[in-house]
Motif scaffolding. Structure first.
Motif, short mmCIF file in Angstrom:
data_model
loop_
_atom_site.label_atom_id
_atom_site.label_comp_id
_atom_site.label_asym_id
_atom_site.label_seq_id
_atom_site.Cartn_x
_atom_site.Cartn_y
_atom_site.Cartn_z
N ALA A 242 9.47 14.34 -16.05
CA ALA A 242 10.17 13.19 -15.48
C ALA A 242 9.27 12.25 -14.69
O ALA A 242 9.37 11.02 -14.82
CB ALA A 242 11.30 13.70 -14.58
N ASP A 402 20.45 19.92 -18.46
CA ASP A 402 20.93 18.57 -18.12
C ASP A 402 19.84 17.74 -17.45
O ASP A 402 19.70 16.53 -17.72
CB ASP A 402 22.15 18.66 -17.21
CG ASP A 402 23.37 19.26 -17.90
OD1 ASP A 402 23.39 19.29 -19.15
OD2 ASP A 402 24.29 19.71 -17.19
N LEU A 403 19.07 18.36 -16.57
CA LEU A 403 18.01 17.64 -15.87
C LEU A 403 16.93 17.19 -16.84
O LEU A 403 16.39 16.08 -16.71
CB LEU A 403 17.42 18.51 -14.77
CG LEU A 403 18.34 18.82 -13.58
CD1 LEU A 403 17.72 19.88 -12.69
CD2 LEU A 403 18.63 17.55 -12.78
N GLU A 406 18.08 14.14 -18.74
CA GLU A 406 17.92 12.93 -17.94
C GLU A 406 16.45 12.55 -17.81
O GLU A 406 16.09 11.36 -17.83
CB GLU A 406 18.53 13.15 -16.54
CG GLU A 406 20.05 13.28 -16.55
CD GLU A 406 20.73 12.02 -17.08
OE1 GLU A 406 20.43 10.92 -16.54
OE2 GLU A 406 21.51 12.12 -18.04
N LYS A 409 15.01 10.43 -20.40
CA LYS A 409 15.37 9.01 -20.29
C LYS A 409 14.60 8.31 -19.18
O LYS A 409 14.87 7.17 -18.83
CB LYS A 409 16.87 8.88 -20.01
CG LYS A 409 17.76 9.49 -21.08
CD LYS A 409 19.23 9.47 -20.66
CE LYS A 409 20.11 10.18 -21.67
NZ LYS A 409 21.54 10.24 -21.22
N LYS A 411 14.30 9.49 -15.94
CA LYS A 411 14.90 9.67 -14.62
C LYS A 411 14.35 10.93 -13.95
O LYS A 411 14.49 12.03 -14.46
CB LYS A 411 16.43 9.78 -14.74
CG LYS A 411 17.08 8.53 -15.33
CD LYS A 411 18.59 8.72 -15.46
CE LYS A 411 19.24 7.48 -16.06
NZ LYS A 411 20.71 7.65 -16.23
N PRO A 413 14.82 13.47 -11.04
CA PRO A 413 15.92 13.85 -10.15
C PRO A 413 15.45 13.99 -8.71
O PRO A 413 14.32 14.40 -8.44
CB PRO A 413 16.37 15.20 -10.72
CG PRO A 413 15.13 15.78 -11.32
CD PRO A 413 14.38 14.61 -11.89
N ASP A 417 20.01 15.63 -5.32
CA ASP A 417 20.85 15.68 -6.53
C ASP A 417 20.79 17.06 -7.17
O ASP A 417 21.83 17.60 -7.58
CB ASP A 417 20.37 14.62 -7.52
CG ASP A 417 21.24 14.57 -8.78
OD1 ASP A 417 22.47 14.50 -8.64
OD2 ASP A 417 20.67 14.61 -9.89
#
Length: 430
Positions: A242, A402-403, A406, A409, A411, A413, A417
């Motif tokens: 990320a 899920d992380l 994201e 994309k 993002k 975290p 969050d």
């Protein structure tokens, strides 16, 4: 109580797909037949079958007992085991991930290896103590005995490191990120990860949490998911993709073995894996092309951080109580943990034997095996042996899925969050 919890999980949908898969079960064995679910230890289910067939033929020749077996992928194995435990229908003998031992023990569906039973397969002293300790809750007879011993290591591509001017493998996460950025260019990436591999997620979540001063369960067995330490630990792992951008965003969709493919094919320069050497060879990678080192640590240990860089990994072998051929099943367990089979199988898989009698065999003296053995002896820790451990794996693994989705994309975290998501998962355990 645990059976009621499992029923609740099934109602929530975590087991629904696999209850049907078990169907009418396989528990119709007689004195001359056993059914066995083997875990996927090699590059593919077919390769596992190729390795196991001649060994099981030896057992049939010795005992007259035929073994009907199926290699079950890790994505399905836990749910199928739980479904067989609650239905009373399934195979005679199974492989289980050692992190699930206490969870499966709590179903009361497996033959306990009490003193008399374990003597039939060689006795407690025959097994490596740390491996046997990961076979059930403390103070209770083990629910299985160990068959393969493993630990995580860092694998690195020697040529890619040399081409980038990197002289040695990283010993800290900060060094790994710096090296990863030098290596992430021209369609190549610094680190291969599996962003959709629930079991691997739970392993890394445990190790990173230990390094960051966190725990997933307190001493009483109560879940403690939603803490800043656990959230920071997970952020560090997810941020390789990320924030640091040393992992290919496509890795967010990777499940089992796909990161090994990328490493072997030169698409990524580093890999965190358990006993990857034999799989790399099957992909055509030569031993001199890769190196192996211990998993890194933070450069500065956070408050409460522990010097842990792997969970005590491994596979156990267990017998269902519903087996109609328990004596034959015990004979099979004794065969699979015999010196001859421990050498043959662990050599084929690149893992370490779980018995004390063959540790000096030359098959386990290579650089990779030495790193694994040193890690298990000095810096590995067992996941909590509590009944809710399997729920931890599923719930936290899905949070991390899920992380990673994201992260693909772009993002990154926040700790807050992640902490919120972990608290939600913790409430599901309660």
């Amino acid at each position: 109580m645990f059976k009621r919890r499992i029923a609740a999980v099934a109602a929530a949908g975590l087991l629904a797909s696999t209850l049907a898969a078990c169907g009418g079960g396989d528990s119709g064995s007689d004195a001359k037949t056993l059914t066995y679910w083997a875990s996927n230890q090699s590059i593919s289910l077919d390769k596992d079958a190729e390795i196991l067939k001649p060994e099981l033929a030896k057992f049939e020749k010795q005992t007259g007992i035929k073994v009907k077996f199926e290699v079950v992928p890790w994505s399905d194995l836990l749910n199928r085991l739980l479904a067989a435990a609650t239905s009373g229908q399934g195979p005679d003998v199974v492989n289980i991930g050692n992190t699930w031992s206490a969870s499966l023990q709590a179903t009361d569906a497996f033959v306990p290896f009490d003193d008399a039973t374990i003597e039939k397969v060689g006795g407690k002293s025959r097994f490596v103590p740390s491996a046997l300790a990961a076979a059930g809750a403390e103070g209770k007879p083990p629910t299985a005995v160990p068959i393969y011993s493993l630990a995580y290591s860092l694998y690195y591509n020697k040529k890619m490191f040399a081409d980038a001017g990197i002289a040695k493998p990283p010993a800290t996460w900060e060094e790994l990120v710096a090296d990863g950025k030098k290596l992430s260019k021209g369609g190549k990436w610094g680190l291969a990860q599996e962003g959709a591999h629930i079991s691997a997620h739970s392993h890394h979540a445990f190790t990173f949490s230990q390094q960051y001063g966190g725990e997933w369960f307190d001493k009483s067995g109560k879940p403690t998911f939603g803490t800043p330490q656990n959230a920071q630990a997970i952020k560090r792992y997810v941020d390789f993709l990320a924030a640091d951008k040393i992992t290919n965003p496509g890795n967010a969709e990777y499940a089992q073995n796909e990161s090994v493919n990328d490493f072997a094919n030169g698409k990524a320069a580093m890999l965190l894996w358990q006993a990857a050497g034999n799989q790399l060879a099957l992909h055509g990678m030569k031993p001199e092309q890769w190196g192996v080192a211990p998993v890194p640590f933070p450069a500065t240990a956070p408050a409460g951080g522990k010097k842990v860089n792997s969970m005590v990994a491994g596979i156990n072998i267990a017998i269902f109580k519903h087996s109609k051929n328990q004596e034959g099943a015990l004979d099979f367990v004794k065969f699979m943990t015999s010196d001859e089979e421990q050498i043959a199988l662990n050599k084929a898989y690149g893992s370490l034997p779980s018995v004390t009698t063959v540790s000096d065999d030359p098959a386990f003296s290579g650089p990779e095996q030495k790193v694994i053995a040193e890690t298990l002896a000095t810096t590995a820790a067992p996941l909590p042996q509590v009944p809710e451990e399997s729920q931890y794996e599923t719930l936290v693994g899905n949070v991390m899925n899920d992380l990673f989705a994201e992260a693909a994309k772009g993002k990154s975290p926040s700790v807050a969050d992640i902490e919120k998501k972990l608290k939600t998962a913790e409430e599901q355990v309660k």
